[in-house]
Enzyme design. Structure first.
Site, PDB file in Angstrom:
ATOM      1  CE  LYS A  75      -2.503  -5.299   7.038  1.00 18.92           C
ATOM      2  NZ  LYS A  75      -2.551  -4.939   5.618  1.00 18.92           N
ATOM      3  CE  LYS A 126      -6.477  -7.136   7.546  1.00 18.70           C
ATOM      4  NZ  LYS A 126      -6.266  -6.669   6.308  1.00 18.70           N
TER       5      LYS A 126
END
Length: 338
Positions: A208, A262
């Site tokens: 992320k 992400k």
């Protein structure tokens, strides 16, 4: 006289690549990447109230929804054949440790129960983090133990354990930790197993990034940091794929069942690298708020075709290697494909 090996490969007019494109049925037949509603997970934002639909201005037509409307969304998601929903919670009150996130009657726990009652067979995934629940907007307990205000990694792990067990007890089918705390997967696996939830899988936000694409989400989740930023615990966008792969490897060793990258669109190279390194591990990608909002804004101006660009974007994410896509277009995709 030339040898057989030196002969050039046959080309035009013998080879005509357009033969595979001339008919829609042929194009469909040879298409390696196909989108299905069952690949898509729909993010939803729960907040207190009844009959409440609070528009998210940067992400039309998405809204913060009261628990009764979360139930309606769950029913619709099930009817559309979506792969599941991902729940975020916005509590009525926030504090320094995000205590609503692990309360038995917290907002996300209420949403889990409502969704499972409305659509028992629908997969309900919960985001495991604290930024929506804390008064300061950071992803854990903040102190100055390093000489500056920062998230205390190990203190945060203690409340992460409480959060995941409360989600499991409320009926969650899967947990998705997103805080990027070191050791969080091992902590979660131990907490779930200790509470008797050995069967519950973990979808880790393993890679992320500290991305500018999260802007609209912070409006949706009311989670903008009150000071500083999250670069001390989320990944630097400029680092090479090796660091992402190391994060993934560590999470798998600690007990992650699925991996996630992400954001998605600006990180297709990372998705591909993770897919190639861990081909047997289910891989998700989060098509984040900024990726969604840019397309919506341009489409509203008439500059692009929303449906075409959205489907092309999601196809690219799947082609890079993601088998699961978390996207705000999930319901639209199901309707478009139908």
């Amino acid at each position: 006289m030339k040898s057989e090996d030196s002969k050039p490969a046959s080309g035009f007019p013998i080879t005509r690549m357009r033969r595979l494109r001339y008919h829609p049925a042929v194009r469909s037949l040879v298409r390696e990447t196909k989108l299905t509603p069952s690949q898509m997970i729909l993010p939803l934002f729960a907040r207190p109230g009844k009959g409440l639909r609070q528009p998210i201005s940067s992400m039309p037509p998405h809204c913060q929804l009261s628990v009764d409307l979360i139930a309606e969304e769950a029913r619709e998601a099930a009817k559309l054949g979506l792969g599941g929903i991902l729940l975020f919670g916005i509590p009525s009150e926030k504090d320094g440790c995000g205590s609503d996130s692990y309360s038995d009657n917290g907002i996300v726990q209420q949403a889990i129960r409502a969704a499972k009652e409305a659509a028992p067979d629908l997969l309900v995934v919960t985001d495991v983090c604290f930024c929506e629940y804390t008064s300061h907007g950071h992803c854990g307990i903040v102190d100055d133990h390093t000489g500056r205000m920062d998230v205390n990694n190990d203190a945060t792990l203690e409340i992460i354990a409480k959060q995941v067990v409360s989600h499991a007890q409320a009926g969650a089918d899967m947990v998705a930790p997103s805080g990027m705390m070191d050791g969080m997967i091992g902590t979660i696996r131990s907490a779930l197993d200790g509470a008797g939830f050995h069967h519950l899988p973990i979808m880790s936000y393993a890679a992320k990034y500290a991305s500018s694409y999260y802007g609209p989400f912070r409006e949706a989740a009311e989670s903008t940091p009150q000071f500083g930023d999250r670069r001390a615990y989320q990944m630097d966008p400029a680092v090479a794929a090796e660091q992402a792969l190391r994060e993934c490897e560590l999470d798998l060793a600690e007990g992650a069942d699925m991996l996630m990258v992400k954001p998605a669109l600006a990180y297709l190279d990372i998705i591909r690298a993770v897919h190639e390194k861990f081909p047997g591990v289910p891989l998700a990608a989060y098509n984040v708020s900024g990726e969604y909002s840019m397309v919506k804004a341009a489409a509203e101006k008439g500059w692009i075709d929303e449906r075409g660009v959205a489907l092309e974007t999601l196809t690219a994410i799947a082609r890079a290697g993601a088998k699961i896509i978390i996207t705000y277009w999930a319901k639209d995709v199901a309707k478009w494909l139908a």
